[in-house]
Write a protein that holds these residues in place. Structure first.
Motif, PDB file in Angstrom:
ATOM      1  N   CYS A  99       8.613  58.618 -18.740  1.00 30.19           N
ATOM      2  CA  CYS A  99       7.720  58.045 -17.727  1.00 30.19           C
ATOM      3  C   CYS A  99       7.329  59.176 -16.787  1.00 30.19           C
ATOM      4  CB  CYS A  99       8.426  56.924 -16.971  1.00 30.19           C
ATOM      5  SG  CYS A  99       7.370  56.084 -15.772  1.00 30.19           S
ATOM      6  N   LEU A 100       6.142  59.706 -16.982  1.00 30.89           N
ATOM      7  CA  LEU A 100       5.734  60.915 -16.266  1.00 30.89           C
ATOM      8  C   LEU A 100       5.365  60.650 -14.810  1.00 30.89           C
ATOM      9  CD1 LEU A 100       3.497  62.476 -19.069  1.00 30.89           C
ATOM     10  CD2 LEU A 100       5.936  62.836 -18.611  1.00 30.89           C
ATOM     11  N   PRO A 101       5.933  61.416 -13.877  1.00 34.96           N
ATOM     12  CA  PRO A 101       5.580  61.263 -12.463  1.00 34.96           C
ATOM     13  C   PRO A 101       4.077  61.447 -12.209  1.00 34.96           C
ATOM     14  CG  PRO A 101       7.556  62.575 -12.683  1.00 34.96           C
ATOM     15  CD  PRO A 101       7.009  62.390 -14.057  1.00 34.96           C
ATOM     16  N   GLY A 102       3.415  62.245 -13.044  1.00 38.98           N
ATOM     17  CA  GLY A 102       1.984  62.470 -12.883  1.00 38.98           C
ATOM     18  C   GLY A 102       1.139  61.230 -13.128  1.00 38.98           C
ATOM     19  N   TRP A 103       1.738  60.190 -13.678  1.00 39.12           N
ATOM     20  CA  TRP A 103       1.023  58.940 -13.891  1.00 39.12           C
ATOM     21  C   TRP A 103       0.946  58.090 -12.627  1.00 39.12           C
ATOM     22  CZ3 TRP A 103       3.949  57.580 -19.039  1.00 39.12           C
ATOM     23  CH2 TRP A 103       3.384  58.308 -20.096  1.00 39.12           C
ATOM     24  N   PHE A 104       1.562  58.576 -11.555  1.00 35.70           N
ATOM     25  CA  PHE A 104       1.604  57.801 -10.312  1.00 35.70           C
ATOM     26  C   PHE A 104       0.986  58.601  -9.164  1.00 35.70           C
ATOM     27  CE2 PHE A 104       5.042  56.420 -13.015  1.00 35.70           C
ATOM     28  CZ  PHE A 104       4.956  55.041 -12.948  1.00 35.70           C
ATOM     29  N   THR A 105       0.323  57.904  -8.270  1.00 33.96           N
ATOM     30  CA  THR A 105      -0.182  58.515  -7.035  1.00 33.96           C
ATOM     31  C   THR A 105       0.233  57.624  -5.868  1.00 33.96           C
ATOM     32  OG1 THR A 105      -2.309  57.362  -7.118  1.00 33.96           O
ATOM     33  CG2 THR A 105      -2.191  59.540  -8.176  1.00 33.96           C
ATOM     34  N   ALA A 106       0.426  58.240  -4.732  1.00 36.23           N
ATOM     35  CA  ALA A 106       0.803  57.477  -3.534  1.00 36.23           C
ATOM     36  C   ALA A 106       0.174  58.129  -2.313  1.00 36.23           C
ATOM     37  CB  ALA A 106       2.327  57.429  -3.388  1.00 36.23           C
ATOM     38  N   ASP A 107      -0.075  57.311  -1.319  1.00 35.54           N
ATOM     39  CA  ASP A 107      -0.545  57.826  -0.037  1.00 35.54           C
ATOM     40  C   ASP A 107       0.265  57.170   1.074  1.00 35.54           C
ATOM     41  OD1 ASP A 107      -1.548  55.245   0.147  1.00 35.54           O
ATOM     42  OD2 ASP A 107      -3.638  55.824   0.223  1.00 35.54           O
ATOM     43  N   ALA A 108       0.084  57.681   2.271  1.00 35.61           N
ATOM     44  CA  ALA A 108       0.813  57.161   3.429  1.00 35.61           C
ATOM     45  C   ALA A 108      -0.107  57.185   4.637  1.00 35.61           C
ATOM     46  CB  ALA A 108       2.060  57.995   3.692  1.00 35.61           C
ATOM     47  N   ASN A 109      -0.298  56.031   5.248  1.00 33.89           N
ATOM     48  CA  ASN A 109      -1.103  55.911   6.465  1.00 33.89           C
ATOM     49  C   ASN A 109      -0.152  55.620   7.613  1.00 33.89           C
ATOM     50  OD1 ASN A 109      -3.574  55.976   4.926  1.00 33.89           O
ATOM     51  ND2 ASN A 109      -3.035  53.915   4.272  1.00 33.89           N
ATOM     52  N   THR A 110      -0.163  56.483   8.601  1.00 33.56           N
ATOM     53  CA  THR A 110       0.777  56.314   9.705  1.00 33.56           C
ATOM     54  C   THR A 110       0.257  56.982  10.954  1.00 33.56           C
ATOM     55  OG1 THR A 110       3.070  56.557  10.368  1.00 33.56           O
ATOM     56  CG2 THR A 110       2.116  58.393   9.187  1.00 33.56           C
ATOM     57  N   GLY A 111       0.912  56.708  12.041  1.00 37.38           N
ATOM     58  CA  GLY A 111       0.646  57.357  13.314  1.00 37.38           C
ATOM     59  C   GLY A 111       1.967  57.777  13.909  1.00 37.38           C
ATOM     60  N   ASN A 112       1.997  57.952  15.197  1.00 42.45           N
ATOM     61  CA  ASN A 112       3.250  58.280  15.872  1.00 42.45           C
ATOM     62  C   ASN A 112       3.992  56.989  16.182  1.00 42.45           C
ATOM     63  OD1 ASN A 112       3.040  61.067  15.899  1.00 42.45           O
ATOM     64  ND2 ASN A 112       1.736  61.039  17.694  1.00 42.45           N
ATOM     65  N   ALA A 113       4.879  56.604  15.295  1.00 36.06           N
ATOM     66  CA  ALA A 113       5.638  55.369  15.448  1.00 36.06           C
ATOM     67  C   ALA A 113       6.960  55.669  16.143  1.00 36.06           C
ATOM     68  CB  ALA A 113       5.893  54.733  14.089  1.00 36.06           C
TER      69      ALA A 113
END
Length: 153
Positions: A99-113
């Motif tokens: 199961c290749l890690p390259g098959w997955f993408t992720a993002d993160a939306n955040t501020g100063n929490a």
């Protein structure tokens, strides 16, 4: 009571002026001063670090699909609140070699929490994890554990 002569009045006035002047001079000397000094204290070395985690339902993730990711933080400091800045996805790994890690993408939306001291599971951001649909056989990803490695600044 005896009356003062003109000369006595002059002496009395002069004595009163001298007494007032002497008292005023003493008060001035009392209030006027100079000096130097300093003080110091060491601040805390900081609130320590927080533990970041990415929570998502991988059980519903299939090729071509995506799931919502909730990023949370734990702050083990007993006294210091801290802020988690922008999150950055560092890498994605799987526990299955096929199961290749390259098959997955992720993002993160955040501020100063703000993450309060001695707290757990404080939401610090959201994002999306996508499973890219490949022309290759992706059966190795069935039941595999996908991990999102994230950092903050």
């Amino acid at each position: 009571m005896r009356k003062l002569s003109k000369k006595g009045k002059v002496y009395a006035a002069a004595a009163t002026i001298a007494l007032v002047a002497a008292s005023g001079g003493a008060a001035y000397a009392y209030w006027t001063t100079t000096g130097t000094g300093s003080g110091s204290a060491a601040n805390s070395a900081g609130g320590g670090t927080v533990t970041l985690r990415a929570n998502f339902d991988a059980g519903s993730l299939t090729p071509g699909g995506s799931v919502v990711v909730t990023y949370v933080a734990d702050n083990g400091s007993l006294t210091t609140d801290t802020k988690v800045g922008a999150l950055t996805v560092q890498s994605i790994t799987t526990d299955s070699s096929g199961c290749l890690p390259g098959w997955f993408t992720a993002d993160a939306n955040t501020g100063n929490a703000t993450v309060l001291h001695n707290s757990t599971n404080t939401t610090v951001g959201t994002g999306t994890l996508a499973f890219v649909n490949s022309t290759a056989n992706q059966d190795a990803c069935k039941g595999a554990t996908v991990t999102i490695n994230v950092t903050s600044n």
